[in-house]
Design a protein around this motif. Structure first.
Motif, PDB file in Angstrom:
ATOM      1  N   LEU B 274       8.368   2.189  14.611  1.00 58.03           N
ATOM      2  CA  LEU B 274       7.772   1.546  12.518  1.00 58.03           C
ATOM      3  C   LEU B 274       6.592   2.017  12.021  1.00 58.03           C
ATOM      4  CD1 LEU B 274       9.857  -1.348  12.202  1.00 58.03           C
ATOM      5  CD2 LEU B 274      10.701   0.577  11.156  1.00 58.03           C
ATOM      6  N   LEU B 275       5.204   1.406  13.421  1.00 55.48           N
ATOM      7  CA  LEU B 275       4.408   0.917  12.585  1.00 55.48           C
ATOM      8  C   LEU B 275       3.805   2.820  12.372  1.00 55.48           C
ATOM      9  CD1 LEU B 275       2.407  -1.546  14.439  1.00 55.48           C
ATOM     10  CD2 LEU B 275       2.846  -1.362  12.111  1.00 55.48           C
ATOM     11  N   TYR B 278       5.646   4.411   8.843  1.00 54.96           N
ATOM     12  CA  TYR B 278       5.821   3.904   7.705  1.00 54.96           C
ATOM     13  C   TYR B 278       4.485   4.450   6.639  1.00 54.96           C
ATOM     14  CZ  TYR B 278       1.369   0.319   7.711  1.00 54.96           C
ATOM     15  OH  TYR B 278       0.966  -0.030   7.928  1.00 54.96           O
ATOM     16  N   PRO B 279       3.359   5.326   7.706  1.00 55.59           N
ATOM     17  CA  PRO B 279       2.466   5.179   6.348  1.00 55.59           C
ATOM     18  C   PRO B 279       2.870   6.594   6.059  1.00 55.59           C
ATOM     19  CG  PRO B 279       1.406   4.918   8.440  1.00 55.59           C
ATOM     20  CD  PRO B 279       2.979   4.346   8.543  1.00 55.59           C
ATOM     21  N   GLN B 282       5.096   5.381   2.958  1.00 56.77           N
ATOM     22  CA  GLN B 282       4.814   3.963   2.006  1.00 56.77           C
ATOM     23  C   GLN B 282       5.107   4.082   0.768  1.00 56.77           C
ATOM     24  OE1 GLN B 282       0.671   3.086   3.160  1.00 56.77           O
ATOM     25  NE2 GLN B 282       0.382   2.515   1.563  1.00 56.77           N
ATOM     26  N   PHE B 285       8.339   2.561   0.489  1.00 54.43           N
ATOM     27  CA  PHE B 285       8.842   1.188  -0.093  1.00 54.43           C
ATOM     28  C   PHE B 285       7.454   0.533  -1.380  1.00 54.43           C
ATOM     29  CE2 PHE B 285       9.072   1.545   4.946  1.00 54.43           C
ATOM     30  CZ  PHE B 285      10.041   1.285   4.927  1.00 54.43           C
ATOM     31  N   VAL B 286       6.408   1.412  -1.594  1.00 50.53           N
ATOM     32  CA  VAL B 286       5.805   0.935  -2.569  1.00 50.53           C
ATOM     33  C   VAL B 286       6.700   0.939  -3.447  1.00 50.53           C
ATOM     34  CG1 VAL B 286       3.954   0.923  -3.916  1.00 50.53           C
ATOM     35  CG2 VAL B 286       3.227   1.292  -1.826  1.00 50.53           C
ATOM     36  N   THR B 289       9.565  -1.374  -3.989  1.00 50.22           N
ATOM     37  CA  THR B 289       9.325  -3.037  -4.795  1.00 50.22           C
ATOM     38  C   THR B 289       9.368  -2.625  -5.900  1.00 50.22           C
ATOM     39  OG1 THR B 289       7.895  -3.044  -2.361  1.00 50.22           O
ATOM     40  CG2 THR B 289       7.644  -4.628  -3.634  1.00 50.22           C
TER      41      THR B 289
END
Lengths: 309, 296
Positions: B274-275, B278-279, B282, B285-286, B289
């Motif tokens: 995941l780490l 995700y970048p 990203q 995800f943003v 949200t």
């Protein structure tokens, strides 16, 4: 007349249904899911008022009224559980502004690259699982070999057994949660801030406003509606706390502060098999949550014009 | 924000602000750096506090132990399977529902929306849900970890507003006049337009599936079906390392040392996917949200 009207209404209903039948088919899987896994449990919550026997089933088990609730309210645990739940959630709410402040700070960074890097780095903890987070907490707070204790010793203090000391539990729970959510929590506010009218900022600059004044009179009012909505949402979960994390952090020695209503539900219900009693305790929790949500929403609508509905 | 702070000149503000942001970022990042370094350092150097930033006496023993542990492999395989299956099912249920709800003039739409929304405000709670899963005979099956929590009101409403904003009503009307069925319109018009929301919702659900432990803990009893997080829980939280590598019997001291090292390595091994991903995603995800926070 009435019959005719009803008949035409029925016709209309049929027509509307036939015309869009494929759309209803598209909805069917989700509606079935929600029905089975959300509404049937709502129906099943009646065991909170029953003397539940698995072999009799939910419907046939005899009613016993508020017996389980009475037992819960009178039990030795009730005061402690309520206090712990409220303290933990309340402490979390106290730190609610931190993400807002951090977002306001990030918004003022002039170097875009620096800002992007900071964002990416501070989002990272959001992707760590609860189990890993608790694992890391245990490593860093280990007694006597964890990093915090090494620092304490270096500063001439005695090492502390943080994880078994009830005094430390709330701090550990709340601050580790903040570590995880601080960066991620800024996203919504940063988006709201990017909506600030640039002309307004230019005008403020020409009028000689300092950065602090711009933040106070332009940026904060801009994000205020978002703040109110997120605050109400958090209040609506007041009684639930992050119980999956509490469960992992809990042990016999810190239970005095670490035992919360939801972990009690888990223990009495799933571990000890008192389904009816545990369902009652869980119901108490949900009802308090709803009451908080509705009343805070009402309060917010009355005082600030911003609310959920 | 004190009252007299309005007097702070902008230059000073920028310097202080940059500095504070830097410190906060350090605090957030430091635990990761520590764990990474500790995972490849000599356990003695870590437990005595000699290692505090960069690796000391580099060794890959911890990783060797982790990869030699069958549980980790079983857990990894199960987690990948549950995550892929759960996410696919999530999308298969979510997208049609949200699309249908986004269409204008569907009879009973108000009622259905309330039906969805109400689940957000009230739930039967842990015990009644558990009883449903149990009565359906789903205990200890794949379904117990993929179906409960399959789709929530929040994602339905967010996806619905995405469709409302991105699938033009006129386009749908034209297609209908041309004789296209709603199924066809959903497949050929709505789905191709919804790649961003598919990415957002798929990633959100995927991450929560990957990190989920509680459902697996209460519903699964067969260790062969455990997801990674449950084995992690044994290693990290209840301090139980089942030595299955076999062969050499180590001294107690030796065992304590490796146990600590395994913890660091296992944190990295389980969180790395995941780490690392995700970048790059990203922005989805943003976006997610954000769509979710827009009030209608």
């Amino acid at each position: 007349m009435v019959v005719e009207q009803n008949a035409s209404k029925w016709q209309e209903f049929k027509k509307g249904f036939v015309k869009n039948w494929q759309l209803y088919v598209l909805m069917l899987p989700a509606i079935t899911y929600l029905f089975i896994f959300c509404y049937i449990p709502m129906y099943g919550v009646q065991i909170a008022f029953k003397d539940f026997y698995a072999n009799l089933g939910i419907i046939k088990s005899p009613w016993i009224g508020l017996e389980h609730f009475r037992r819960f309210f009178r039990s030795y645990y009730f005061g402690r559980l309520l206090k712990n739940t409220v303290m933990l959630s309340g402490y979390g709410l106290l730190l609610f502004p931190l993400s807002i402040i951090f977002a306001l700070m990030l918004h003022e960074l002039k170097n875009e690259k620096y800002k992007k890097t900071v964002q990416t780095l501070t989002y990272a903890p959001h992707f760590i699982s609860t189990v890993v987070l608790v694992g890391m907490i245990k490593i860093f707070l280990d007694y006597p070999d964890g990093l915090f204790n090494h620092v304490a010793v270096a500063l001439g203090r005695k090492p502390t057994s943080f994880l078994t000391d009830p005094q430390w539990f709330r701090h550990i729970y709340v601050w580790s949660g903040k570590w995880k959510s601080l960066g991620w929590g800024t996203i919504v506010y940063l988006a709201a801030l990017s909506g600030v009218n640039p002309e307004l900022i230019e005008a403020a600059k020409i009028d000689g406003a300092t950065t602090m004044q711009r933040i106070r009179y332009i940026n904060i009012p801009t994000i205020w509606p978002t703040v109110v909505v997120l605050f109400i949402l958090q209040i609506g979960n007041f009684m639930s706390v992050g119980f999956e994390k509490v469960l992992l952090l809990q042990n016999n020695l810190n239970a005095e502060t670490a035992d919360v209503i939801q972990t009690f539900v888990y223990r009495t219900g799933l571990l000890q098999g008192q389904f009816d009693f545990a369902a009652a305790v869980g119901l108490f929790d949900s009802v308090v949550n709803i009451i908080l949500l509705v009343s805070f929403n009402y309060f917010a609508r009355r005082t600030s014009e911003h609310s959920l509905w | 924000m004190g009252r007299n702070s309005h007097g702070i000149p902008d230059k000073t503000f920028d310097i202080i602000n940059n500095f504070l942001v830097f410190i906060i970022t350090l605090i957030v990042v430091y635990p990761f750096v520590f764990v990474v370094s500790a995972s490849i350092s000599d356990p003695m150097a870590v437990s005595t506090g000699k290692m505090w930033l960069w690796p000391v006496d580099i060794t890959f023993n911890g990783y060797r132990k982790v990869f030699a542990n069958d549980n980790i492999w079983i857990g990894y395989r199960n987690t990948i399977f549950y995550t892929l299956l759960g996410t696919a099912m999530h999308l298969a249920v979510l997208l049609p529902m949200s699309y249908a709800l986004s269409r204008k003039g569907v009879m009973g739409k108000k009622f259905i929306q309330w039906f969805v929304l109400f689940t957000m405000m009230f739930s039967g709670g842990l015990i009644p849900t558990y009883l449903v899963v149990k009565n359906l005979g789903m205990l200890n099956t794949v379904w117990s970890v993929t179906i409960p929590g399959l789709v929530g009101a929040w994602s339905i409403l967010v996806t619905k507003s995405f469709f409302e904003a991105n699938v033009p009503e006129e386009l749908v009307e034209v297609a209908r006049i041309d004789g296209a069925s709603d199924f066809l319109i959903f497949r050929k018009i709505a789905l191709p337009l919804s790649k961003p929301i598919i990415a957002v919702m798929g990633l959100f659900h995927g991450v929560s599936m990957w990190n989920q432990y509680f459902k697996a803990m209460i519903y699964l009893s067969d260790r062969k079906k455990y997801p990674l997080q449950l084995f992690l829980r044994e290693i990290l939280v209840i301090n139980q390392v089942t030595e299955e590598a076999g062969g050499v019997i180590e001294s107690l001291m030796e065992q304590v040392k490796t146990a600590a090292q395994i913890k660091y390595a296992v944190i990295i091994v389980s969180s790395l996917p995941l780490l690392l991903i995700y970048p790059f995603v990203q922005k989805y995800f943003v976006q997610g949200t954000l769509i979710g926070s827009i009030k209608e």
